[in-house]
Scaffold this motif. Structure first.
Motif, PDB file in Angstrom:
ATOM      1  N   ASN A 248      36.011  43.916  38.849  1.00  0.00           N
ATOM      2  CA  ASN A 248      37.439  43.676  38.620  1.00  0.00           C
ATOM      3  C   ASN A 248      38.117  44.923  38.058  1.00  0.00           C
ATOM      4  O   ASN A 248      39.242  45.241  38.430  1.00  0.00           O
TER       5      ASN A 248
ATOM      6  N   ALA B  37      36.231  35.136  38.719  1.00  0.00           N
ATOM      7  CA  ALA B  37      35.811  35.196  40.126  1.00  0.00           C
ATOM      8  C   ALA B  37      37.041  35.109  41.033  1.00  0.00           C
ATOM      9  O   ALA B  37      37.113  35.791  42.065  1.00  0.00           O
ATOM     10  N   PHE B  38      38.025  34.281  40.646  1.00  0.00           N
ATOM     11  CA  PHE B  38      39.284  34.215  41.398  1.00  0.00           C
ATOM     12  C   PHE B  38      39.992  35.569  41.345  1.00  0.00           C
ATOM     13  O   PHE B  38      40.499  36.059  42.362  1.00  0.00           O
TER      14      PHE B  38
ATOM     15  N   TYR C 288      38.647  38.460  41.010  1.00  0.00           N
ATOM     16  CA  TYR C 288      37.898  39.350  41.901  1.00  0.00           C
ATOM     17  C   TYR C 288      38.341  39.153  43.354  1.00  0.00           C
ATOM     18  O   TYR C 288      38.653  40.122  44.049  1.00  0.00           O
ATOM     19  N   ASP C 289      38.401  37.906  43.798  1.00  0.00           N
ATOM     20  CA  ASP C 289      38.813  37.625  45.177  1.00  0.00           C
ATOM     21  C   ASP C 289      40.236  38.094  45.435  1.00  0.00           C
ATOM     22  O   ASP C 289      40.539  38.660  46.496  1.00  0.00           O
ATOM     23  N   TRP C 290      41.130  37.873  44.465  1.00  0.00           N
ATOM     24  CA  TRP C 290      42.526  38.280  44.625  1.00  0.00           C
ATOM     25  C   TRP C 290      42.625  39.803  44.690  1.00  0.00           C
ATOM     26  O   TRP C 290      43.347  40.353  45.524  1.00  0.00           O
TER      27      TRP C 290
ATOM     28  N   VAL D 103      40.294  41.957  45.612  1.00  0.00           N
ATOM     29  CA  VAL D 103      39.723  42.412  46.888  1.00  0.00           C
ATOM     30  C   VAL D 103      40.748  42.232  48.000  1.00  0.00           C
ATOM     31  O   VAL D 103      40.963  43.135  48.820  1.00  0.00           O
ATOM     32  N   ALA D 104      41.414  41.080  48.046  1.00  0.00           N
ATOM     33  CA  ALA D 104      42.429  40.827  49.073  1.00  0.00           C
ATOM     34  C   ALA D 104      43.566  41.840  48.974  1.00  0.00           C
ATOM     35  O   ALA D 104      44.030  42.358  49.995  1.00  0.00           O
TER      36      ALA D 104
END
Length: 152
Positions: free
Chosen positions: A24, A126-127, A129-131, A133-134
């Motif tokens: 992150n 984790a959310f 991280y996904d955001w 990356v997007a």
């Protein structure tokens, strides 16, 4: 004969959590405004939504940033709002507040009145991280061209 069952407490995997926070940190650095001073912000467009990454506070070893959704709200879903603390000495970033709520505990007893998950802190990061990356892979920085200063 009476049996007593021990209640299983949630125990977070520290190496797994720190690895997530390190990822992150690296990605959040890419979204920060070039001038890293308080109140500086950068807009990122992801699909039809626009997000603002704003520097709220800086110190010698930490920086607090807020991530808020400016446009592209979905009906009946609250717009995104996160406060992320970046620790420059440890090179990790973690969510400290979400949706203007109080601090996130490392773990919650379950069930609880607010229906937090046992591992809510890990899930929120984790959310993030996904955001991140997007945004890094598919997002676009909203550029503010100033025609009057000869930039264009």
């Amino acid at each position: 004969m009476t049996y007593v069952t021990a209640e299983q407490r949630y125990i977070q995997s520290l190496p797994k959590y720190l690895t997530l926070c390190e990822h992150n940190y690296v990605r959040a650095l890419k979204l920060l405004p070039q001038e890293r001073q308080v109140d500086q912000e950068r807009k990122v467009q992801l699909g039809s939504s626009t997000f603002v990454v704003k520097i709220d506070n800086t110190a010698k070893y930490t920086m607090d940033i807020s991530i808020s959704q400016e446009a592209g709200h979905v009906h009946s879903v609250k717009p995104l709002y996160l406060t992320v603390r970046m620790y420059h000495d440890a090179k990790v970033a973690e969510i400290i507040h979400h949706d203007f709520h109080q601090r996130i505990k490392p773990s919650y007893a379950y069930p609880n009145p607010n229906m937090h998950q046992k591992d809510e802190k890990y899930q929120l990061n984790a959310f993030l991280y996904d955001w991140l990356v997007a945004c890094v892979e598919n997002g676009r920085a909203v550029l503010n061209w100033d025609v009057n200063n000869g930039l264009v």
